[in-house]
Design a protein around this motif. Sequence first.
Motif, PDB file in Angstrom:
ATOM      1  N   ALA A 152      84.154 -94.138  25.753  1.00  0.00           N
ATOM      2  CA  ALA A 152      83.984 -93.521  24.610  1.00  0.00           C
ATOM      3  C   ALA A 152      83.999 -92.140  25.008  1.00  0.00           C
ATOM      4  O   ALA A 152      84.450 -90.888  24.252  1.00  0.00           O
ATOM      5  CB  ALA A 152      83.155 -93.996  23.653  1.00  0.00           C
ATOM      6  N   PHE A 153      83.232 -91.579  25.892  1.00  0.00           N
ATOM      7  CA  PHE A 153      83.051 -90.331  26.516  1.00  0.00           C
ATOM      8  C   PHE A 153      84.179 -89.579  26.881  1.00  0.00           C
ATOM      9  O   PHE A 153      84.601 -88.367  26.400  1.00  0.00           O
ATOM     10  CB  PHE A 153      81.843 -90.109  27.278  1.00  0.00           C
ATOM     11  CG  PHE A 153      81.637 -88.741  27.723  1.00  0.00           C
ATOM     12  CD1 PHE A 153      80.838 -87.953  26.995  1.00  0.00           C
ATOM     13  CD2 PHE A 153      82.148 -88.336  29.157  1.00  0.00           C
ATOM     14  CE1 PHE A 153      80.786 -86.562  27.486  1.00  0.00           C
ATOM     15  CE2 PHE A 153      82.036 -86.908  29.643  1.00  0.00           C
ATOM     16  CZ  PHE A 153      81.229 -86.154  28.748  1.00  0.00           C
TER      17      PHE A 153
ATOM     18  N   PHE B 111      94.111 -92.969  21.908  1.00  0.00           N
ATOM     19  CA  PHE B 111      94.055 -94.533  21.906  1.00  0.00           C
ATOM     20  C   PHE B 111      94.926 -94.668  23.394  1.00  0.00           C
ATOM     21  O   PHE B 111      94.356 -95.719  23.855  1.00  0.00           O
ATOM     22  CB  PHE B 111      94.914 -95.046  20.892  1.00  0.00           C
ATOM     23  CG  PHE B 111      94.362 -95.161  19.433  1.00  0.00           C
ATOM     24  CD1 PHE B 111      93.022 -95.049  19.285  1.00  0.00           C
ATOM     25  CD2 PHE B 111      94.945 -95.701  18.403  1.00  0.00           C
ATOM     26  CE1 PHE B 111      92.364 -95.283  18.139  1.00  0.00           C
ATOM     27  CE2 PHE B 111      94.364 -95.916  17.011  1.00  0.00           C
ATOM     28  CZ  PHE B 111      93.139 -95.610  17.056  1.00  0.00           C
ATOM     29  N   ALA B 112      95.879 -94.085  23.710  1.00  0.00           N
ATOM     30  CA  ALA B 112      96.210 -94.144  24.946  1.00  0.00           C
ATOM     31  C   ALA B 112      95.662 -93.972  25.967  1.00  0.00           C
ATOM     32  O   ALA B 112      95.801 -94.799  27.014  1.00  0.00           O
ATOM     33  CB  ALA B 112      97.756 -92.971  25.023  1.00  0.00           C
ATOM     34  N   VAL B 113      94.852 -93.019  25.893  1.00  0.00           N
ATOM     35  CA  VAL B 113      93.783 -92.841  27.358  1.00  0.00           C
ATOM     36  C   VAL B 113      92.681 -93.998  26.935  1.00  0.00           C
ATOM     37  O   VAL B 113      92.323 -94.516  28.003  1.00  0.00           O
ATOM     38  CB  VAL B 113      93.123 -91.500  26.959  1.00  0.00           C
ATOM     39  CG1 VAL B 113      91.854 -91.527  27.962  1.00  0.00           C
ATOM     40  CG2 VAL B 113      94.105 -90.297  27.260  1.00  0.00           C
ATOM     41  N   TYR B 114      92.252 -94.203  26.004  1.00  0.00           N
ATOM     42  CA  TYR B 114      91.123 -95.338  25.719  1.00  0.00           C
ATOM     43  C   TYR B 114      91.391 -96.671  26.313  1.00  0.00           C
ATOM     44  O   TYR B 114      90.737 -97.395  26.641  1.00  0.00           O
ATOM     45  CB  TYR B 114      90.274 -95.069  24.449  1.00  0.00           C
ATOM     46  CG  TYR B 114      88.973 -95.779  24.483  1.00  0.00           C
ATOM     47  CD1 TYR B 114      87.927 -95.240  25.089  1.00  0.00           C
ATOM     48  CD2 TYR B 114      88.746 -96.795  23.508  1.00  0.00           C
ATOM     49  CE1 TYR B 114      86.792 -95.729  25.033  1.00  0.00           C
ATOM     50  CE2 TYR B 114      87.414 -97.455  23.612  1.00  0.00           C
ATOM     51  CZ  TYR B 114      86.385 -96.745  24.049  1.00  0.00           C
ATOM     52  OH  TYR B 114      85.452 -97.301  24.168  1.00  0.00           O
TER      53      TYR B 114
ATOM     54  N   TYR C 103      75.138 -88.187  18.576  1.00  0.00           N
ATOM     55  CA  TYR C 103      73.779 -88.665  18.893  1.00  0.00           C
ATOM     56  C   TYR C 103      73.899 -90.160  19.187  1.00  0.00           C
ATOM     57  O   TYR C 103      73.352 -90.936  20.226  1.00  0.00           O
ATOM     58  CB  TYR C 103      72.660 -88.517  18.153  1.00  0.00           C
ATOM     59  CG  TYR C 103      71.396 -89.040  18.748  1.00  0.00           C
ATOM     60  CD1 TYR C 103      70.607 -88.495  19.712  1.00  0.00           C
ATOM     61  CD2 TYR C 103      70.620 -89.650  17.759  1.00  0.00           C
ATOM     62  CE1 TYR C 103      69.476 -88.995  20.092  1.00  0.00           C
ATOM     63  CE2 TYR C 103      69.330 -90.304  18.089  1.00  0.00           C
ATOM     64  CZ  TYR C 103      69.071 -89.909  19.195  1.00  0.00           C
ATOM     65  OH  TYR C 103      67.585 -90.295  19.745  1.00  0.00           O
ATOM     66  N   ALA C 104      74.493 -90.849  18.227  1.00  0.00           N
ATOM     67  CA  ALA C 104      74.827 -92.209  18.593  1.00  0.00           C
ATOM     68  C   ALA C 104      75.749 -92.417  19.724  1.00  0.00           C
ATOM     69  O   ALA C 104      75.433 -93.548  20.258  1.00  0.00           O
ATOM     70  CB  ALA C 104      75.450 -93.004  17.193  1.00  0.00           C
ATOM     71  N   LEU C 105      76.707 -91.858  19.765  1.00  0.00           N
ATOM     72  CA  LEU C 105      77.485 -91.826  21.130  1.00  0.00           C
ATOM     73  C   LEU C 105      76.671 -91.942  22.130  1.00  0.00           C
ATOM     74  O   LEU C 105      76.884 -92.506  23.259  1.00  0.00           O
ATOM     75  CB  LEU C 105      78.564 -90.617  21.164  1.00  0.00           C
ATOM     76  CG  LEU C 105      79.543 -90.973  22.228  1.00  0.00           C
ATOM     77  CD1 LEU C 105      80.394 -92.298  22.435  1.00  0.00           C
ATOM     78  CD2 LEU C 105      80.433 -89.691  22.211  1.00  0.00           C
TER      79      LEU C 105
ATOM     80  N   LEU D 171      80.617 -90.625  35.875  1.00  0.00           N
ATOM     81  CA  LEU D 171      81.864 -90.596  35.729  1.00  0.00           C
ATOM     82  C   LEU D 171      82.627 -89.456  36.587  1.00  0.00           C
ATOM     83  O   LEU D 171      83.650 -89.473  37.169  1.00  0.00           O
ATOM     84  CB  LEU D 171      82.108 -90.205  34.478  1.00  0.00           C
ATOM     85  CG  LEU D 171      82.196 -90.969  33.307  1.00  0.00           C
ATOM     86  CD1 LEU D 171      82.273 -90.538  31.844  1.00  0.00           C
ATOM     87  CD2 LEU D 171      83.219 -91.927  33.580  1.00  0.00           C
ATOM     88  N   PHE D 172      81.402 -88.520  36.909  1.00  0.00           N
ATOM     89  CA  PHE D 172      82.174 -87.215  37.674  1.00  0.00           C
ATOM     90  C   PHE D 172      81.729 -87.172  39.346  1.00  0.00           C
ATOM     91  O   PHE D 172      81.676 -86.244  40.226  1.00  0.00           O
ATOM     92  CB  PHE D 172      81.654 -86.222  37.306  1.00  0.00           C
ATOM     93  CG  PHE D 172      82.353 -86.036  35.601  1.00  0.00           C
ATOM     94  CD1 PHE D 172      83.603 -86.093  35.345  1.00  0.00           C
ATOM     95  CD2 PHE D 172      81.226 -86.022  34.599  1.00  0.00           C
ATOM     96  CE1 PHE D 172      84.008 -86.157  34.034  1.00  0.00           C
ATOM     97  CE2 PHE D 172      81.612 -86.260  33.283  1.00  0.00           C
ATOM     98  CZ  PHE D 172      83.084 -86.199  33.036  1.00  0.00           C
TER      99      PHE D 172
END
Length: 427
Positions: free
Chosen positions: A231-232, A388-391, A221-223, A278-279
């Motif tokens: 982050a998503f 991490f690699a993606v973010y 919910y915070a996200l 995003l999409f």
Amino acid sequence: MEKLSATSLTDRYGRKIVGVSTFTFFMFLMYQLFLFLNIPARFSGIGVLRPTVLLFLIISLLLVAQRDKIAHKFDQPIFKTFSAFLIMLVLTLPFVSYPGSVIKMNLQIFIKAIVFLYFCALILDSEKRLKISLFVFVACQVFRVLEPLFLNITTGYWGSSTYMGGGEFANRLSGAPEDVINPNELGFVIVTAIPFLHYFLLPRGWISKLLYFGLLALLLYALILTMSRGAFLALIVVGWFVFKDSKRKILLICFGVVGVMAALSVMNDTQRERYLSLFSSDTKQSASAEGRINGIIKEFELGLKRPIFGFGLGTTPEAKYHNFGRKQASHTMYGELLIEVGIVGMYFFIRFIIAIRRQLTAAMVSAENCSDFYKSLFKICNVIFWMFAVYSINYWGLSQYYWYNLAGIVIAASLLMNMNKTKESNA
């Protein structure tokens, strides 16, 4: 505090090695608490003493005094590759664009980040210490999320906003007033904590399971309130690994569908459009998503203006100001590497990341015959590595703690696991 027994092992010459002192470990726990919870900002009287700097100096001096107990750990490949990167930074400093800015403003920030590699790897020399440190780390990250969420629910606190176009702004949840992290950074904290909670709490009893699902609901919910698209995407990476590792994939799919429906039901129109951008290119906020992509491309173009050695460590905002007229942090760690340390530095840092990957891969194979703790921990590290690699595509990281903290945990856990296996085989 209960006295922790030191770890006994032998080095390559068969000499007995004893772990660092309990006081050193306690100081490291204090360092984690003061840094992650930003305690100096919460108590002004303490802030005058510069406690994080003081703790860093104390721990560093203690480790130097106990160098005979930790020297064997520097043979690890991760340490070797990172040492090569540090040597490169020193040798190329005279050739960067802003060496003065590196020394005066950015070196301290970089040191505060990389110490997690050394502190974790050198101090966490027993399984008990490793577990306590991980608990403190995860508890701090969860607290950093629950605090602003509680303020949002009780007082309407948001902490940040984003421009929607047409003179309109939308609220976004950031860190608490005493925790200086923006919405994207708060989203990163959320996604970092979830794998630890999933692999350490879910397999346990019903109380742990209820705690896990309760915390997961609050974190997700915070996200949503952060409206952090990066982050998503990182959450999708975490979800994929959890799904791939699960033996109950149908149940997990059903849970995911219910979760998505629940998330959509609590989102307002602005939040829903933010994530759909995003999409889809038909939403109001698709332009901001395209702007972020264009910003990443511009950063690589900026890096190519000084392609060999870069502008200097931590100088991305300064380089952007002189070239674009706007002082702004990096939008991508990979572009940040090119801007600040050039192709040469980028090569050495990628070698460091590859060394983490190799040691983690070997540890995951070796952990198949070890306790559930090491199996779970290395699964977590694997998920976090790829997250991490993606973010990092959408987030800066050269002078942030997260890669170095992961590297330190991998070294410490690998050494302890191998030591335990040696003890068992000898027995």
